[in-house]
Design a protein around this motif. Sequence first.
Motif, PDB file in Angstrom:
ATOM      1  N   LEU A 200       1.021  -1.356  -0.047  1.00 18.65           N
ATOM      2  CA  LEU A 200      -0.111   0.087   0.061  1.00 18.65           C
ATOM      3  C   LEU A 200       0.983   1.480  -0.058  1.00 18.65           C
ATOM      4  O   LEU A 200       0.443   2.381  -0.555  1.00 18.65           O
ATOM      5  CB  LEU A 200      -1.059  -0.040   1.183  1.00 18.65           C
ATOM      6  N   LEU A 201       1.995   1.144   0.659  1.00 25.12           N
ATOM      7  CA  LEU A 201       2.895   2.371   0.793  1.00 25.12           C
ATOM      8  C   LEU A 201       3.943   2.491  -0.409  1.00 25.12           C
ATOM      9  O   LEU A 201       5.272   3.076  -0.003  1.00 25.12           O
ATOM     10  CB  LEU A 201       3.373   2.557   2.093  1.00 25.12           C
ATOM     11  N   ARG A 202       3.981   1.565  -1.362  1.00 29.47           N
ATOM     12  CA  ARG A 202       4.883   1.410  -2.284  1.00 29.47           C
ATOM     13  C   ARG A 202       5.429   2.844  -2.883  1.00 29.47           C
ATOM     14  O   ARG A 202       6.596   2.504  -3.608  1.00 29.47           O
ATOM     15  CB  ARG A 202       4.579   0.018  -3.268  1.00 29.47           C
ATOM     16  N   ASP A 203       4.562   3.660  -2.995  1.00 22.61           N
ATOM     17  CA  ASP A 203       4.925   4.898  -3.655  1.00 22.61           C
ATOM     18  C   ASP A 203       5.681   6.047  -2.814  1.00 22.61           C
ATOM     19  O   ASP A 203       5.873   7.098  -3.153  1.00 22.61           O
ATOM     20  CB  ASP A 203       3.498   5.544  -4.422  1.00 22.61           C
ATOM     21  N   LEU A 204       5.909   5.631  -1.395  1.00 23.83           N
ATOM     22  CA  LEU A 204       6.535   6.513  -0.771  1.00 23.83           C
ATOM     23  C   LEU A 204       8.047   6.725  -1.385  1.00 23.83           C
ATOM     24  O   LEU A 204       8.570   5.565  -1.763  1.00 23.83           O
ATOM     25  CB  LEU A 204       6.702   5.983   0.663  1.00 23.83           C
ATOM     26  N   PRO A 205       8.717   7.720  -1.436  1.00 29.67           N
ATOM     27  CA  PRO A 205      10.007   7.872  -1.736  1.00 29.67           C
ATOM     28  C   PRO A 205      11.142   7.232  -0.922  1.00 29.67           C
ATOM     29  O   PRO A 205      10.869   6.815   0.241  1.00 29.67           O
ATOM     30  CB  PRO A 205      10.330   9.236  -1.607  1.00 29.67           C
ATOM     31  N   LEU A 206      12.332   6.841  -1.520  1.00 29.59           N
ATOM     32  CA  LEU A 206      13.225   6.144  -0.739  1.00 29.59           C
ATOM     33  C   LEU A 206      12.919   4.813  -0.394  1.00 29.59           C
ATOM     34  O   LEU A 206      13.480   4.213   0.490  1.00 29.59           O
ATOM     35  CB  LEU A 206      13.899   7.085   0.273  1.00 29.59           C
ATOM     36  N   ARG A 207      12.060   4.240  -0.779  1.00 32.06           N
ATOM     37  CA  ARG A 207      11.649   3.016  -0.517  1.00 32.06           C
ATOM     38  C   ARG A 207      11.045   2.861   1.099  1.00 32.06           C
ATOM     39  O   ARG A 207      11.382   1.679   1.675  1.00 32.06           O
ATOM     40  CB  ARG A 207      12.595   1.708  -0.704  1.00 32.06           C
ATOM     41  N   LEU A 208      10.602   3.848   1.307  1.00 34.30           N
ATOM     42  CA  LEU A 208      10.249   3.964   2.895  1.00 34.30           C
ATOM     43  C   LEU A 208       9.080   3.062   3.150  1.00 34.30           C
ATOM     44  O   LEU A 208       8.697   2.759   4.178  1.00 34.30           O
ATOM     45  CB  LEU A 208       9.848   5.442   3.183  1.00 34.30           C
ATOM     46  N   LEU A 210       8.993   0.062   2.521  1.00 29.20           N
ATOM     47  CA  LEU A 210       9.655  -1.201   3.016  1.00 29.20           C
ATOM     48  C   LEU A 210       9.661  -1.152   4.574  1.00 29.20           C
ATOM     49  O   LEU A 210       9.466  -1.976   5.214  1.00 29.20           O
ATOM     50  CB  LEU A 210      10.881  -1.404   2.287  1.00 29.20           C
ATOM     51  N   PHE A 211      10.215  -0.160   5.021  1.00 23.57           N
ATOM     52  CA  PHE A 211      10.528   0.146   6.573  1.00 23.57           C
ATOM     53  C   PHE A 211       9.181   0.011   7.204  1.00 23.57           C
ATOM     54  O   PHE A 211       8.998  -0.333   8.261  1.00 23.57           O
ATOM     55  CB  PHE A 211      11.210   1.445   6.669  1.00 23.57           C
ATOM     56  N   ALA A 212       8.104   0.977   6.640  1.00 28.10           N
ATOM     57  CA  ALA A 212       6.831   0.907   7.126  1.00 28.10           C
ATOM     58  C   ALA A 212       6.121  -0.819   7.216  1.00 28.10           C
ATOM     59  O   ALA A 212       5.643  -0.993   8.390  1.00 28.10           O
ATOM     60  CB  ALA A 212       5.926   1.877   6.430  1.00 28.10           C
ATOM     61  N   GLY A 213       6.513  -1.468   6.243  1.00 29.40           N
ATOM     62  CA  GLY A 213       5.970  -2.758   6.190  1.00 29.40           C
ATOM     63  C   GLY A 213       6.549  -3.568   7.187  1.00 29.40           C
ATOM     64  O   GLY A 213       6.056  -4.207   7.979  1.00 29.40           O
ATOM     65  N   ILE A 214       8.056  -3.341   7.501  1.00 23.61           N
ATOM     66  CA  ILE A 214       8.746  -3.998   8.712  1.00 23.61           C
ATOM     67  C   ILE A 214       8.320  -3.676   9.865  1.00 23.61           C
ATOM     68  O   ILE A 214       8.124  -4.599  10.771  1.00 23.61           O
ATOM     69  CB  ILE A 214      10.226  -3.683   8.433  1.00 23.61           C
ATOM     70  N   ALA A 215       8.068  -2.458   9.984  1.00 24.00           N
ATOM     71  CA  ALA A 215       7.643  -1.963  11.550  1.00 24.00           C
ATOM     72  C   ALA A 215       6.080  -2.448  11.674  1.00 24.00           C
ATOM     73  O   ALA A 215       5.925  -3.232  12.693  1.00 24.00           O
ATOM     74  CB  ALA A 215       7.685  -0.576  11.429  1.00 24.00           C
TER      75      ALA A 215
END
Length: 234
Positions: A200-208, A210-215
Amino acid sequence: MDPAFRQGAREGLRTVLPFSVGTLPWAIVTGLAMRSTGLSELESMGMSVLVFAATAQLGALPLIASGAPLWLIFLTGLVLNLRFLIFSASIAPAFHDRPWAQRLASSYLLTDNSFMLLSPRLLVAQDPHWRWGYYIAPVLYGWLLWQAGVLIGVFGAEILPRNWSLEFMATIALMVMLVPMARTRPMLLAALAGGLTAVLLRDLPLRLGLFAGIAAGIATGFAAEHWQTRGEQQ
């Protein structure tokens, strides 16, 4: 060489050998994925030796391919390897009598499989020589097998046609590792939450994303395990 060390080494190898069948193809896929991302043979093998963590290697490849900044690649690898802090703390008592250099080697060679398979007996064994043999022999074997598989993948990538897109192999390899782990409810919920958040957040810059998914995955896993434990105690 101490007889207890040799006995421990033999028993350690017998413990891990049946589970090392999948190591070689997994390593080959990792080697192919690194080459398909654009890394040279030397860069691929250097990454394999220095990092020696399949999840971190494969997780960093999309960032490397997209030209992400170095700090983000480093942070991604760090986050993906946080579990080894828990693993290391869990088995640290088994190495309290080892010299600093041996403890450093132990940390570098630690893998998910070695922790899962070796830690139960490692933590209850009394003989320090047996403990060291039981750990170091199978993890050295695993390291050599992994590097051999990566080497095959790295140089085998030149044989495959250039128009074959191999970037997807990293994702498939990660999924192969994830599916067997998602056998409990907390793990399954963590995987779903992390995956959905990252998508859902794949369009965030700098692949952020991915970090949101990990969290999200970590938080969901901890919460689900907490609720499950409370339910079992009631």
